[in-house]
Design an enzyme around this catalytic site. Sequence first.
Site, PDB file in Angstrom:
ATOM      1  N   LYS A   1      11.821 -37.090  18.749  1.00 26.39           N
ATOM      2  CA  LYS A   1      11.809 -38.483  19.200  1.00 26.39           C
ATOM      3  C   LYS A   1      10.393 -39.026  19.061  1.00 26.39           C
ATOM      4  O   LYS A   1       9.447 -38.476  19.620  1.00 26.39           O
ATOM      5  CB  LYS A   1      12.279 -38.590  20.648  1.00 26.39           C
ATOM      6  CG  LYS A   1      12.507 -40.029  21.074  1.00 26.39           C
ATOM      7  CD  LYS A   1      13.101 -40.121  22.461  1.00 26.39           C
ATOM      8  CE  LYS A   1      13.526 -41.561  22.761  1.00 26.39           C
ATOM      9  NZ  LYS A   1      12.490 -42.558  22.465  1.00 26.39           N
TER      10      LYS A   1
ATOM     11  N   LYS B   1       0.871  -1.170   0.000  1.00 24.88           N
ATOM     12  CA  LYS B   1       0.000   0.000   0.000  1.00 24.88           C
ATOM     13  C   LYS B   1       0.913   1.227   0.000  1.00 24.88           C
ATOM     14  O   LYS B   1       1.727   1.395   0.907  1.00 24.88           O
ATOM     15  CB  LYS B   1      -0.929   0.009   1.218  1.00 24.88           C
ATOM     16  CG  LYS B   1      -2.039  -1.027   1.155  1.00 24.88           C
ATOM     17  CD  LYS B   1      -2.928  -0.966   2.378  1.00 24.88           C
ATOM     18  CE  LYS B   1      -3.815   0.252   2.388  1.00 24.88           C
ATOM     19  NZ  LYS B   1      -4.790   0.224   3.532  1.00 24.88           N
TER      20      LYS B   1
ATOM     21  N   THR C   1      -4.282 -11.603   2.618  1.00 23.30           N
ATOM     22  CA  THR C   1      -3.035 -11.184   3.240  1.00 23.30           C
ATOM     23  C   THR C   1      -3.318 -10.442   4.541  1.00 23.30           C
ATOM     24  O   THR C   1      -4.443  -9.995   4.785  1.00 23.30           O
ATOM     25  CB  THR C   1      -2.230 -10.255   2.312  1.00 23.30           C
ATOM     26  OG1 THR C   1      -3.013  -9.077   2.040  1.00 23.30           O
ATOM     27  CG2 THR C   1      -1.880 -10.948   1.005  1.00 23.30           C
TER      28      THR C   1
ATOM     29  N   ASP D   1     -10.882  -7.220  15.619  1.00 24.21           N
ATOM     30  CA  ASP D   1     -11.176  -5.854  15.174  1.00 24.21           C
ATOM     31  C   ASP D   1     -12.339  -5.282  15.989  1.00 24.21           C
ATOM     32  O   ASP D   1     -13.450  -5.837  15.965  1.00 24.21           O
ATOM     33  CB  ASP D   1     -11.533  -5.888  13.682  1.00 24.21           C
ATOM     34  CG  ASP D   1     -11.641  -4.502  13.081  1.00 24.21           C
ATOM     35  OD1 ASP D   1     -11.113  -3.555  13.684  1.00 24.21           O
ATOM     36  OD2 ASP D   1     -12.275  -4.367  12.015  1.00 24.21           O
TER      37      ASP D   1
END
Length: 833
Positions: free
Chosen positions: A545, A60, A244, A147
């Site tokens: 393991k 951006k 994203t 949010d």
Amino acid sequence: MAKSGSRQTVDVDGRRITLTNLDKVLYPETGTTKADVLRYYAEIADVMVPYTAGRPATRKRWVHGVGTPDKPGEVFYQKNLDDSTPEWVARRSIEHSSRNNDYPLVNDRATLAWLAQIAALEIHVPQWQFERTGGARNPDRLVLDLDPGEGLTLADCAAVAFLARDILSDMGLNPLPVTSGSKGIHLYAALDGSLPSDTVSSVAHELARALEADHPDLIVSDMKKSLRVGKVLIDWSQNNSAKTTIAPYSLRGRFTPTVAAPRSWEELESPTLAQLDFEEVLERVARDGDLLAPLASARTGGLEPTPDHMARFESTAEATDRLAKYRSMRDGTKTPEPVPEAVAALTSGNSFVIQEHHARRLHYDFRLEHDGVLVSWAVPKGPPLTSDENHLAVQTEDHPLEYGTFEGRIPKGEYGAGEVTIWDSGTFELEKWREDKEVIVTLSGQDDGGLGGVPRKYALIHTKRPGAENNWLIHLMDPAAKKSGSGHAPTRERAADPAPAAPERRSSITAPATPLGREIIRPMLAANGNASDIDDEHEWAFEMKWDGYRAVVYIDGGAVRLLSRNGNDLTDTFPELAGPLGKAIGATSAVLDGEIVAMDKTGRPNFHLLQSRAGLSDDEAAARSANIELMLFDLLELEGHDITGEEYDVRRAALDRTVTPTGPVQVPPEFDGDVEAAIASSLELGLEGIVAKERDSPYLPGKRSRSWIKVKHAKTQEVIVVGWRPGAGSAANAVGSLVLGIPDADGIRYAGRVGTGFTDKDRRSFLKKFASMGVDSPPVHDAPSDELTHAKWIRPELVGEVTFLQWTSTGALRHSSWRGWRPDKSPEDVVVE
């Protein structure tokens, strides 16, 4: 960094970048300039790049600044790279519905500086990385975006973060908080990469729904804005492969220069919790380091260079010295080759060049950019273009980066005299770089280059033969070559996959057998220890393991046999392994070492399920649900050649080249980090512990060595069952407890009893097992009088395993609990852990 001047060119880790308008104000409310932004990204790069590297970056950009509340600046998203992008910026292509987009990979400080120069303030990345050859990996992290809706604050998001932490922790995940730099909080949790994005997204969605159902007045999981007033939205959708999230440590395009900043859970409890600006973040990182580090270590597991190795970039002197030998062999007044006085700059670039060199004998020079130079090998036959052969590669002196574009004739009488042309060049993706041991890279050359215009994955293995210390082997690991039949060995008929057989309700482990007419190889054993035993004098590899049965695998043509540690045949016990083994092993003859494990529904090893599947438990439902897998971790013979004398790194590289994981046959990655991180990772994954192996150690068949050290989370002990005592009450007609023994110098000593960890079916089945094994005298030489009165003795032939709290002063196990039988062990194998 200077804040004045209209245009200047700078060097950032060996990359030249032209900077303009450094005094332009990008954040008017704080007076933050482009020079400030450049300074921030240059200083934060060391901790930020681990969260952006290898991921397509969406940017951006605020070319004219972010503006003010009454006049916001113009912003635009940018996905595709334009023609002005520097050639050295790493990139990958993603196919979209209408076209392909080339995305930058923010792999280094120079790329961050370039992004700052073009005012790309925000950097957004997905939760997945590219594979070495360009495809998308499964996600390596889960993210929840908390949010706040209208009327709520950051404190409300913090309250929801704690609620989500409880559920994520119950799922075996370790969530880490990041204040987003905007309004809310991001929660990250590391994943092992075994699940596709759709599955991770679905899990995140269900988690959000569950929290909403439990707290409907505070939480909403639906994206509709009308539903979000007065509630915290848990945005789970950013786990979708096409979505994203703002990268950790990225600036935000808010009216003040805030940052997506990792925080501690203690901070989230503070009533003064607030978003942080870039100056605060720089101060915190300098003081506290990277709070998100567990997420980065999960991403980089198995990759090189290690942080310790990358720290070498701090030493200018070391990098400069790397060209001393090159300069001593050349006179810049007599040869057209570049002969710089020193390394021009410290770089972490990823260029390669292969040059065709018509010297006294034709050979090819294979060069990889590393630590500011071109690390070089002479390859007489050239890099192999099929994976069915290895070529010799002789390491030569390091060359300067300028040599990557050199073509010309070296005059007669000078070192390397002859014609040099570029056979292919381009960039590489690094998988491993272990100094003087192993290098694995995927090369992406030119469309018309000698590599054929397709990515090719090569492994360089240092042979370390006396008298030939510079000799390496170069091997093509190209998956396409292997699939097409040009792999490590000629194609052959393979056994068809058998249909998984219904488990028998008795032990189907057969007596010791000679595998395929050859001598049995006993597996090497690890010594018991703890983290303090992992010294600094050796380099160690760390493996998880596995809680299962050790198995040595013998491959001969289409035949497959699996033998336990004591030579018992396990092939028919686990029939679903033979077919996949035939397909996974790229060799006509091989011997491998591994562990058979049973996975539960969560994908974790479950010893009880393994017992049931082997017919050692009467739990029918468990036997049917057991998901059997074979974890291979060593290669002992290959095409008739014994390689047990080779060091661990060489055997491990050969194992990776020889085995293609298929269905239940896996090659678990080694953990590349320190012992504390390996132990923490094992705990997080719910595993039994780790095994540390010295990288330069040989394989010692049948021997227990401290070059392998096992570190367990819980105390366990193998024991010999020497007798039993009847139960009481409802268990009067069954076994109440087992009497245990441990070998010592005088035979077998008494080690206490175990009476928990059994089911009622187990107690009754023990009676049947012991029916024909009774003896009159105690097999232990020091049986207490109470045991002499009440115990029923049996022949000391059966080995089991218990967990326990501690040893008593008399050598008995305190607070022990039964784990199960160990048919893969013999009484003589039992030692005090």
